[in-house]
Design a protein around this motif. Structure first.
Motif, PDB file in Angstrom:
ATOM      1  N   LYS A  92       1.283  -1.150   0.127  1.00 36.15           N
ATOM      2  CA  LYS A  92       0.018   0.450  -0.466  1.00 36.15           C
ATOM      3  C   LYS A  92       1.292   1.632   0.223  1.00 36.15           C
ATOM      4  O   LYS A  92       0.676   2.408  -0.357  1.00 36.15           O
ATOM      5  CB  LYS A  92      -0.907   0.320   1.171  1.00 36.15           C
ATOM      6  CG  LYS A  92      -1.894  -1.386   1.522  1.00 36.15           C
ATOM      7  CD  LYS A  92      -2.899  -1.280   2.596  1.00 36.15           C
ATOM      8  CE  LYS A  92      -3.891  -1.889   2.263  1.00 36.15           C
ATOM      9  NZ  LYS A  92      -4.924  -1.910   4.006  1.00 36.15           N
ATOM     10  N   GLN A  93       2.044   1.829   0.787  1.00 36.84           N
ATOM     11  CA  GLN A  93       2.583   2.272   0.334  1.00 36.84           C
ATOM     12  C   GLN A  93       3.883   2.413  -1.075  1.00 36.84           C
ATOM     13  O   GLN A  93       4.059   4.005  -1.317  1.00 36.84           O
ATOM     14  CB  GLN A  93       4.300   1.788   1.981  1.00 36.84           C
ATOM     15  CG  GLN A  93       3.609   2.203   3.343  1.00 36.84           C
ATOM     16  CD  GLN A  93       4.745   2.370   3.884  1.00 36.84           C
ATOM     17  OE1 GLN A  93       6.117   1.123   4.273  1.00 36.84           O
ATOM     18  NE2 GLN A  93       4.620   2.125   5.298  1.00 36.84           N
ATOM     19  N   TYR A  94       4.051   1.283  -1.413  1.00 37.41           N
ATOM     20  CA  TYR A  94       4.486   1.585  -2.661  1.00 37.41           C
ATOM     21  C   TYR A  94       3.353   1.863  -3.580  1.00 37.41           C
ATOM     22  O   TYR A  94       4.630   2.432  -3.829  1.00 37.41           O
ATOM     23  CB  TYR A  94       4.546   0.364  -2.619  1.00 37.41           C
ATOM     24  CG  TYR A  94       5.335   0.310  -4.422  1.00 37.41           C
ATOM     25  CD1 TYR A  94       6.830   0.730  -4.880  1.00 37.41           C
ATOM     26  CD2 TYR A  94       4.684  -0.871  -5.814  1.00 37.41           C
ATOM     27  CE1 TYR A  94       7.121   0.646  -6.086  1.00 37.41           C
ATOM     28  CE2 TYR A  94       5.070  -0.309  -6.728  1.00 37.41           C
ATOM     29  CZ  TYR A  94       6.372   0.084  -7.102  1.00 37.41           C
ATOM     30  OH  TYR A  94       6.893  -0.488  -7.990  1.00 37.41           O
ATOM     31  N   LEU A  95       2.052   1.818  -3.344  1.00 39.82           N
ATOM     32  CA  LEU A  95       1.782   2.163  -4.709  1.00 39.82           C
ATOM     33  C   LEU A  95       1.253   3.374  -3.732  1.00 39.82           C
ATOM     34  O   LEU A  95       0.698   4.891  -4.979  1.00 39.82           O
ATOM     35  CB  LEU A  95      -0.321   1.206  -4.193  1.00 39.82           C
ATOM     36  CG  LEU A  95      -0.331   0.051  -4.445  1.00 39.82           C
ATOM     37  CD1 LEU A  95      -1.384  -1.064  -5.011  1.00 39.82           C
ATOM     38  CD2 LEU A  95       0.193  -0.051  -6.465  1.00 39.82           C
ATOM     39  N   GLY A  96       0.740   3.515  -3.224  1.00 40.35           N
ATOM     40  CA  GLY A  96       0.790   5.310  -2.581  1.00 40.35           C
ATOM     41  C   GLY A  96       1.752   6.103  -3.211  1.00 40.35           C
ATOM     42  O   GLY A  96       1.683   7.495  -3.912  1.00 40.35           O
ATOM     43  N   GLU A  97       3.059   6.302  -3.255  1.00 38.98           N
ATOM     44  CA  GLU A  97       3.699   6.779  -3.663  1.00 38.98           C
ATOM     45  C   GLU A  97       3.664   6.741  -5.401  1.00 38.98           C
ATOM     46  O   GLU A  97       4.608   7.880  -5.738  1.00 38.98           O
ATOM     47  CB  GLU A  97       5.618   5.961  -3.114  1.00 38.98           C
ATOM     48  CG  GLU A  97       6.857   6.447  -3.436  1.00 38.98           C
ATOM     49  CD  GLU A  97       8.157   6.042  -2.721  1.00 38.98           C
ATOM     50  OE1 GLU A  97       9.124   7.144  -3.276  1.00 38.98           O
ATOM     51  OE2 GLU A  97       7.742   5.088  -2.598  1.00 38.98           O
ATOM     52  N   LEU A  98       3.862   5.521  -6.048  1.00 36.11           N
ATOM     53  CA  LEU A  98       3.890   5.477  -7.435  1.00 36.11           C
ATOM     54  C   LEU A  98       2.807   6.751  -7.275  1.00 36.11           C
ATOM     55  O   LEU A  98       2.233   6.973  -8.758  1.00 36.11           O
ATOM     56  CB  LEU A  98       2.946   4.240  -8.297  1.00 36.11           C
ATOM     57  CG  LEU A  98       3.812   3.521  -9.130  1.00 36.11           C
ATOM     58  CD1 LEU A  98       4.937   3.701  -9.279  1.00 36.11           C
ATOM     59  CD2 LEU A  98       2.983   2.389  -9.569  1.00 36.11           C
TER      60      LEU A  98
END
Length: 573
Positions: free
Chosen positions: A46-52
């Motif tokens: 979820k953190q990776y998708l938010g940064e993306l």
């Protein structure tokens, strides 16, 4: 309801995991961008998708699960993938599974609202992720039958893949906790030469921009506004072409990054056109200076000019007699013939006076070919204009004299009808004339009418000679405009990588079976060569007159001066 799932063909052999992509609710479409593999921690995902999402401005989310059971079906894995729908809440939750080497895939959706009575029909569309990301969609101008709406739907899919470039910059060699499968998962596609050129182009462009700013400042200074320099700059096509190329160099060396695909293609087309133009010019220069071709050309130029002058003298002697058996006014015929013969004598004297310096002039002119083939062609056009200046003078004299007689006859014809031209109101009004005015008008009309055939014959002959020179110069400028405006980079891109210039897509049916989703293959339709030229054609400095054949014939009949082209800001006489 039809659910369309766009699945990248590069992920068809990926290990089991979850599907990362974008959901487009307006089209009921899911664009799968990558497959995220086990093991993973949901919080990190979820953190990776938010940064993306922050980097790409694309609402990337977990769309569903992907199961690739290469051997026997694993019941525990399928149940685990179904339970992931409770962690990554997405509506609907898409489940795609591939069993062994079976050519049919199963695709289903899980709805959190079990009271929905409608059963969704699923269409699985495969697409080449690399081609879709690198291509630029050119929608058709025809908006009939809902084609504009279809083009907007395709643009949303192409835009989603293109803007997700940051997602494709991670490969299997990265040490991060996230492992993805996409078109660059085996290694990021890059070139050391391209990267070095990118790093070296920045200071080179800054230096070139500084030099061009100095040069453009000198060109805009008041020194060029004085009469001789301003006249030469506006009349010589070589100066116009140099100014046009200076604008191209300023566009290429600009430090501002291209914001759109059209601006990027325009810069690339200008750069390739300039590069090929200079290469052709250097080849021409090497050919001219080999085997003393400049000397042979200078030795040939004087005899050719003398031969043209002799032919003009013979033509004038023929006109001063009885041309084609026509009875001419002998007094006017002799005056015009001797007048033009004297001009030819002056021209021959001028050519022989310049003959010792012609080889040196051609030697220095040949060096200008290093600036480009178009500059050399423009110099050739200016040389032709200078060598045929006497023909242009003959045409101007004949046109002015013929035009004077035509307008005089039309004015006297209105006198016979009791009318006159009102200069203030720009119209023909009635007018009463006395007997003396009608008598003098009759005499003048008779004189002009009987002198008209002699003047018209001279005008016709010199107009044909002028048109011959105009046709030659027009062909040269047509070739210059072709080199300047032809989008060479776009044409090379269409020839080598046609998917980069997409006009649309077509779908090919792969498999179709009852109870299984329909599988389609999306293929890119490239632009035609004519559409490429029409879309990316570069502007040119010369603007040809848009007169029709009727307008040109009217100008010829009235004796108005006709030029093959006119430059921007220049009016025709």
């Amino acid at each position: 309801m039809v659910l369309k799932v766009f699945f990248p063909a590069c992920c068809s052999s990926a290990d089991s995991g979850i599907l990362i992509g974008r959901w487009i609710p307006e089209q009921s479409s899911a664009v799968v961008l990558a497959v995220l593999h086990f093991p993973f921690i949901p919080v990190q995902v979820k953190q990776y998708l938010g940064e993306l999402q922050r980097l790409t401005k694309v609402s990337v989310a977990v769309l569903g699960s992907w199961s690739n059971s290469k051997q026997e079906k694993e019941q525990g894995l399928s149940e685990f993938l179904e339970d992931l729908g409770t962690i990554f809440s997405h509506e609907p939750w898409i489940q795609i599974s591939k069993e062994g080497d079976s050519k049919f895939w199963s695709c289903s959706t899980l709805q959190k609202r079990p009271n929905n009575p409608k059963e969704e029909e699923i269409i699985l569309v495969y697409y080449d992720q690399r081609k879709v990301m690198l291509s630029h969609l050119h929608p058709s101008l025809d908006t009939a039958d809902g084609r504009a709406e279809d083009a907007s739907k395709l643009s949303a899919i192409f835009d989603t893949v293109a803007r997700s470039r940051a997602l494709f910059m991670t490969d299997k060699y990265d040490e991060g906790p996230i492992k993805l499968t996409h078109w660059q998962s085996e290694g990021v596609e890059a070139s050391i030469i391209v990267e070095l050129l990118k790093q070296g182009s920045v200071p080179a462009c800054m230096l070139l921009a500084f030099l061009l700013s100095l040069l453009s400042g000198i060109c805009r200074s008041r020194v060029l506004n004085f009469w001789p320099l301003s006249f030469l700059w506006s009349k010589l096509s070589t100066c116009e072409q140099l100014g046009h190329r200076l604008q191209h160099l300023q566009v290429i060396s600009s430090h501002r990054k291209a914001q759109t695909q059209t601006q990027l293609m325009r810069k690339a087309n200008i750069f390739v056109s300039l590069l090929i133009d200079v290469a052709l010019g250097i080849l021409l220069m090497s050919w001219l200076y080999r085997k003393n071709r400049i000397g042979h050309l200078a030795d040939t130029l004087i005899p050719v000019a003398d031969h043209v002058a002799e032919e003009l003298q013979d033509l004038l002697q023929w006109l001063m007699g009885a041309p084609a058996g026509l009875k001419m006014n002998r007094a006017l015929d002799q005056v015009l013939g001797r007048f033009f013969l004297y001009h030819i004598h002056l021209w021959i004297s001028y050519i022989h006076l310049m003959s010792p310096f012609i080889e040196m002039i051609l030697w220095y002119v040949g060096l200008s070919a290093c600036l480009g083939l178009t500059v050399a062609l423009c110099i050739l056009s200016d040389i032709i204009a200078l060598l045929t200046f006497h023909i242009y003078c003959f045409y101007v004299y004949g046109a002015r004299l013929y035009c004077l007689k035509i307008y005089g006859l039309s004015s006297l014809w209105r006198l016979f009808r009791g009318k006159k031209w009102n200069v203030l109101r720009q119209r023909v009004d009635s007018c009463s004339y006395d007997l003396d005015q009608l008598f003098i008008g009759t005499l003048l009309f008779t004189i002009l009418l009987f002198l008209l055939p002699t003047t018209a014959l001279y005008y016709l002959v010199f107009t044909l000679l002028r048109l011959l020179v105009v046709v030659v110069q027009g062909l040269i400028h047509l070739l210059v405009d072709l080199i300047d405006s032809l989008p060479l980079y776009s044409l090379l891109l269409r020839l080598c990588r046609s998917y980069r210039l997409a006009a649309g897509v077509k779908f090919r049916v792969l498999e179709q079976q009852d109870g299984k989703p329909l599988r389609l293959l999306m293929q890119i339709n490239p632009l035609s060569y004519g559409a490429v030229v029409q879309t990316y054609r570069l502007p040119t400095y010369s603007c040809y007159p848009k007169d029709s054949w009727a307008s040109l014939c009217k100008k010829l009949f009235l004796g108005e001066l006709i030029y093959p082209w006119k430059h921007k800001g220049e009016k025709q006489d």
